[in-house]
Scaffold this motif. Structure first.
Motif, mmCIF file in Angstrom:
data_model
loop_
_atom_site.group_PDB
_atom_site.id
_atom_site.type_symbol
_atom_site.label_atom_id
_atom_site.label_comp_id
_atom_site.label_asym_id
_atom_site.label_seq_id
_atom_site.Cartn_x
_atom_site.Cartn_y
_atom_site.Cartn_z
ATOM 1 N N GLU A 237 0.805 -1.218 0.000
ATOM 2 C CA GLU A 237 0.000 0.000 0.000
ATOM 3 C C GLU A 237 0.844 1.278 0.000
ATOM 4 O OE1 GLU A 237 -2.720 -0.718 3.235
ATOM 5 O OE2 GLU A 237 -4.039 -1.915 1.936
ATOM 6 N N ALA A 238 2.126 1.175 0.320
ATOM 7 C CA ALA A 238 3.014 2.340 0.315
ATOM 8 C C ALA A 238 3.707 2.547 -1.036
ATOM 9 C CB ALA A 238 4.070 2.193 1.414
ATOM 10 N N ARG A 239 3.516 1.642 -1.984
ATOM 11 C CA ARG A 239 4.200 1.745 -3.273
ATOM 12 C C ARG A 239 3.453 2.679 -4.214
ATOM 13 N NH1 ARG A 239 6.902 -0.111 -0.292
ATOM 14 N NH2 ARG A 239 7.849 1.863 -0.782
ATOM 15 N N ASP A 240 4.233 3.401 -5.033
ATOM 16 C CA ASP A 240 3.649 4.233 -6.075
ATOM 17 C C ASP A 240 3.904 3.630 -7.456
ATOM 18 O OD1 ASP A 240 6.342 4.728 -6.475
ATOM 19 O OD2 ASP A 240 6.199 6.891 -6.225
ATOM 20 N N GLY A 241 4.365 2.391 -7.481
ATOM 21 C CA GLY A 241 4.587 1.703 -8.746
ATOM 22 C C GLY A 241 5.111 0.301 -8.523
ATOM 23 N N PHE A 242 5.020 -0.498 -9.556
ATOM 24 C CA PHE A 242 5.559 -1.855 -9.542
ATOM 25 C C PHE A 242 5.800 -2.292 -10.979
ATOM 26 C CE2 PHE A 242 0.970 -2.285 -9.709
ATOM 27 C CZ PHE A 242 0.752 -3.307 -10.641
ATOM 28 N N LEU B 229 -0.578 6.996 -7.814
ATOM 29 C CA LEU B 229 -0.421 7.541 -6.471
ATOM 30 C C LEU B 229 -0.196 6.393 -5.492
ATOM 31 C CD1 LEU B 229 -3.282 10.197 -6.461
ATOM 32 C CD2 LEU B 229 -0.838 10.562 -6.846
ATOM 33 N N LYS B 230 0.520 6.684 -4.409
ATOM 34 C CA LYS B 230 0.732 5.647 -3.396
ATOM 35 C C LYS B 230 -0.608 5.034 -3.008
ATOM 36 C CE LYS B 230 4.974 7.280 -1.313
ATOM 37 N NZ LYS B 230 5.632 7.786 -0.126
ATOM 38 N N GLY B 231 -0.625 3.724 -2.959
ATOM 39 C CA GLY B 231 -1.847 3.024 -2.588
ATOM 40 C C GLY B 231 -2.748 2.659 -3.747
ATOM 41 N N PHE B 232 -2.334 2.971 -4.987
ATOM 42 C CA PHE B 232 -3.198 2.615 -6.119
ATOM 43 C C PHE B 232 -3.316 1.106 -6.293
ATOM 44 C CE2 PHE B 232 0.760 2.091 -8.331
ATOM 45 C CZ PHE B 232 0.492 1.224 -9.383
ATOM 46 N N LEU B 233 -2.284 0.370 -5.884
ATOM 47 C CA LEU B 233 -2.370 -1.090 -5.856
ATOM 48 C C LEU B 233 -3.004 -1.454 -4.523
ATOM 49 C CD1 LEU B 233 -1.771 -3.880 -7.071
ATOM 50 C CD2 LEU B 233 0.525 -3.727 -6.057
ATOM 51 N N ARG B 234 -4.188 -2.021 -4.565
ATOM 52 C CA ARG B 234 -4.975 -2.278 -3.358
ATOM 53 C C ARG B 234 -4.867 -3.728 -2.910
ATOM 54 N NH1 ARG B 234 -8.877 2.036 -3.493
ATOM 55 N NH2 ARG B 234 -7.664 3.708 -4.423
ATOM 56 N N PHE C 178 15.707 7.942 -4.760
ATOM 57 C CA PHE C 178 14.714 8.741 -4.060
ATOM 58 C C PHE C 178 13.783 9.421 -5.054
ATOM 59 C CE2 PHE C 178 18.378 8.282 -1.392
ATOM 60 C CZ PHE C 178 17.858 8.100 -0.121
ATOM 61 N N THR C 179 12.495 9.448 -4.735
ATOM 62 C CA THR C 179 11.528 10.183 -5.538
ATOM 63 C C THR C 179 11.634 11.667 -5.189
ATOM 64 O OG1 THR C 179 9.755 10.025 -3.903
ATOM 65 C CG2 THR C 179 9.930 8.227 -5.526
ATOM 66 N N GLU C 180 11.023 12.516 -6.004
ATOM 67 C CA GLU C 180 11.001 13.948 -5.701
ATOM 68 C C GLU C 180 10.385 14.194 -4.331
ATOM 69 O OE1 GLU C 180 9.486 16.717 -8.638
ATOM 70 O OE2 GLU C 180 9.975 15.258 -10.206
ATOM 71 N N GLU C 181 9.300 13.502 -4.047
ATOM 72 C CA GLU C 181 8.613 13.661 -2.757
ATOM 73 C C GLU C 181 9.531 13.290 -1.595
ATOM 74 O OE1 GLU C 181 4.873 11.672 -0.301
ATOM 75 O OE2 GLU C 181 5.097 11.255 -2.434
ATOM 76 N N GLU C 182 10.275 12.203 -1.737
ATOM 77 C CA GLU C 182 11.178 11.774 -0.671
ATOM 78 C C GLU C 182 12.317 12.772 -0.472
ATOM 79 O OE1 GLU C 182 10.425 6.964 -1.215
ATOM 80 O OE2 GLU C 182 11.897 7.996 -2.470
ATOM 81 N N VAL C 183 12.829 13.329 -1.563
ATOM 82 C CA VAL C 183 13.894 14.334 -1.462
ATOM 83 C C VAL C 183 13.350 15.591 -0.785
ATOM 84 C CG1 VAL C 183 15.416 15.868 -2.783
ATOM 85 C CG2 VAL C 183 15.235 13.448 -3.403
ATOM 86 N N ARG C 184 12.154 16.037 -1.192
ATOM 87 C CA ARG C 184 11.530 17.219 -0.560
ATOM 88 C C ARG C 184 11.363 16.986 0.943
ATOM 89 N NH1 ARG C 184 8.247 17.555 -5.153
ATOM 90 N NH2 ARG C 184 6.631 16.366 -4.112
#
Length: 189
Positions: A49-54, A73-78, A175-181
């Motif tokens: 649920e924390a992944r934004d891709g696979f 978006l994170k959680g799109f894989l349910r 790191f993703t942009e969000e993680e760097v921010r």
């Protein structure tokens, strides 16, 4: 590694390679006394649920493997239950290679990465694709995220046959942009 994953992945030729390279005995023990590895627990649920891709692999009618990245978006894989995953398949480049492959052979391999935490989860399963009917519309509505400009075309439901946490060796942290921010904001606070 669970027994179910070993049962699927360790074909006779794989076992022969394990024997040649000295790892067969340790993996034989897993096949005999390891965890079952066919039902997701809380650790797997949180990770998924924390992944934004696979990455999703399928096989064509001619036997060629194909791998595609699926993102959102994170959680799109349910996680629907301890043996079932689902997601809304979004309109992309309109090649439909995975969709076509899965009509021939419903088996998939999913590869979920956490580059920062240096973790990866491999999932083997069977896919049902729902499109153009009421059940599909209901699942798409359930799986839909708030992602702008995302046009869901169908729903994927994956029944998990087995999974395996893979060792962190050789995973280069990214790191993703969000993680760097978030890291910069934490540092500057």
């Amino acid at each position: 590694m669970g027994r179910q994953f070993a049962k699927i992945a360790f074909t006779p030729l794989v076992k022969k390679q394990q024997e040649l390279h000295g790892s067969r005995r340790q993996y034989q023990r897993i096949e005999e006394i390891g965890e079952p590895g066919g039902r997701l627990g809380e650790d797997e649920r949180e990770f998924i649920e924390a992944r934004d891709g696979f990455y999703m692999a399928s096989v064509s009618e001619t036997g060629w493997p194909y791998i595609q990245f699926r993102g959102g978006l994170k959680g799109f894989l349910r996680v629907l239950d301890d043996q079932t995953l689902g997601f809304a398949d979004l309109r992309g480049n309109k090649q439909y290679i995975s969709v076509g492959n899965l009509q021939h052979d419903d088996r998939v391999a999913l590869f979920l990465m956490d580059y920062v935490g240096q973790q990866r989860l491999k999932i083997l399963g069977r896919t049902k694709i729902l499109e153009g009917n009421e059940e599909a519309r209901e699942l798409i509505a359930k799986f839909r995220t708030s992602e702008h400009n995302a046009i869901p075309e169908r729903a994927f439901v994956i029944h998990i046959e087995a999974f395996d946490w893979n060792c962190p060796q050789h995973i280069t942290p990214r790191f993703t942009e969000e993680e760097v921010r978030d890291l910069l904001a934490e540092r500057n606070a």
